[in-house]
Design a protein around this motif. Sequence first.
Motif, PDB file in Angstrom:
ATOM      1  N   VAL A  21      45.280 108.367  37.590  1.00 30.16           N
ATOM      2  CA  VAL A  21      45.692 109.041  38.835  1.00 30.16           C
ATOM      3  C   VAL A  21      44.320 109.319  39.773  1.00 30.16           C
ATOM      4  O   VAL A  21      44.451 109.871  40.842  1.00 30.16           O
ATOM      5  N   ALA A  22      43.188 108.917  39.172  1.00 34.07           N
ATOM      6  CA  ALA A  22      42.169 109.354  40.099  1.00 34.07           C
ATOM      7  C   ALA A  22      40.806 108.330  39.707  1.00 34.07           C
ATOM      8  O   ALA A  22      41.109 107.494  39.040  1.00 34.07           O
ATOM      9  N   LEU A  50      46.503 103.499  41.801  1.00 33.37           N
ATOM     10  CA  LEU A  50      46.568 104.625  41.081  1.00 33.37           C
ATOM     11  C   LEU A  50      48.106 105.334  41.215  1.00 33.37           C
ATOM     12  O   LEU A  50      48.838 105.416  42.080  1.00 33.37           O
ATOM     13  N   ALA A  51      48.407 105.856  39.900  1.00 36.39           N
ATOM     14  CA  ALA A  51      49.670 106.806  40.111  1.00 36.39           C
ATOM     15  C   ALA A  51      49.323 108.065  40.569  1.00 36.39           C
ATOM     16  O   ALA A  51      48.177 108.445  40.678  1.00 36.39           O
ATOM     17  N   PRO A  52      50.389 108.860  41.130  1.00 34.68           N
ATOM     18  CA  PRO A  52      51.862 108.563  40.890  1.00 34.68           C
ATOM     19  C   PRO A  52      52.182 107.767  41.959  1.00 34.68           C
ATOM     20  O   PRO A  52      53.530 107.009  41.905  1.00 34.68           O
ATOM     21  N   GLU A  53      51.693 107.344  43.036  1.00 33.24           N
ATOM     22  CA  GLU A  53      52.106 106.423  44.156  1.00 33.24           C
ATOM     23  C   GLU A  53      52.580 105.080  43.552  1.00 33.24           C
ATOM     24  O   GLU A  53      53.501 104.466  44.178  1.00 33.24           O
ATOM     25  N   ASP A 134      52.269 111.579  32.083  1.00 33.16           N
ATOM     26  CA  ASP A 134      53.942 111.842  32.852  1.00 33.16           C
ATOM     27  C   ASP A 134      53.778 111.299  34.374  1.00 33.16           C
ATOM     28  O   ASP A 134      54.736 111.003  34.963  1.00 33.16           O
ATOM     29  N   GLN A 135      52.427 111.337  34.902  1.00 35.58           N
ATOM     30  CA  GLN A 135      52.296 110.821  36.158  1.00 35.58           C
ATOM     31  C   GLN A 135      52.159 109.278  36.367  1.00 35.58           C
ATOM     32  O   GLN A 135      52.736 108.429  37.172  1.00 35.58           O
ATOM     33  N   PHE A 136      51.883 108.519  35.386  1.00 34.39           N
ATOM     34  CA  PHE A 136      51.752 107.210  35.089  1.00 34.39           C
ATOM     35  C   PHE A 136      53.101 106.501  34.648  1.00 34.39           C
ATOM     36  O   PHE A 136      53.541 105.413  35.211  1.00 34.39           O
ATOM     37  N   PHE A 137      53.755 106.672  33.611  1.00 34.78           N
ATOM     38  CA  PHE A 137      54.904 106.379  33.167  1.00 34.78           C
ATOM     39  C   PHE A 137      55.967 107.025  33.508  1.00 34.78           C
ATOM     40  O   PHE A 137      56.060 108.270  33.264  1.00 34.78           O
ATOM     41  N   LYS A 138      56.916 106.476  34.078  1.00 33.26           N
ATOM     42  CA  LYS A 138      58.130 107.039  34.851  1.00 33.26           C
ATOM     43  C   LYS A 138      59.198 107.187  33.575  1.00 33.26           C
ATOM     44  O   LYS A 138      60.096 108.138  33.978  1.00 33.26           O
TER      45      LYS A 138
END
Length: 230
Positions: A21-22, A50-53, A134-138
Amino acid sequence: YDAGGDARQPALIYVHGACWVAGSLNSHDEPARYLALNSGSKVIAIDYRLAPEHPYPAAVDDVYDTIQWVWDHADELGVERSRIALGGESAGAHLAAAAALRIGDNIDAPRLAFLLLVYAALDGDGSSWTECKDQFFKTKEDARSRYGSPLWVEDLSKMPRTFNIFGELEPSRAEQELFVRKLREDGVNAESYMMPATGHDVGTWLAVAGNLAAHEAAVDYLRRVFAVKP
């Protein structure tokens, strides 16, 4: 990152960490510079989405596409195709392992000289870094998929030669040691280097002096496998 030298050089494609995410090209500038200056190889850093976008598998796609791009443009980059390797730390090591698996699944994909994994995340559905995962894998299905959890792939025989650096005290030590063992059982040349009394030390990895022994181990491996003379 090019420290100069012969017209044709080996290259390490480097994937930064920071929990999916960063992180950026700027945040990982120092280790990329150090590896290039001391390994006798070019370092090509990736500024992946990057996640979560951009959740899984966007970053895996970006790493895979970069490998193909470097291969296709090797002549203009001054890179020797037989000596292109892939590496990363933490979440970046996960993306590197996933992309290497995908290369092994595609007969037409470029081949990698080796894989460098530093403080790797390898189990997408494991207990480490759950707040980031949890931000990367939906979905659970994504986390448990072939490229979501490289650790649990049944057959790793098509993976490239691998060098893993891990911390003695880090939460993901078990999954890294198991991954190396599975690689060896499947006939892959796999080596490890343990940082004593060290946790998931990605913060000091970014400041080379704070994690110098790990960087020196990475450089030694790069020079040895790339056959770069001192």
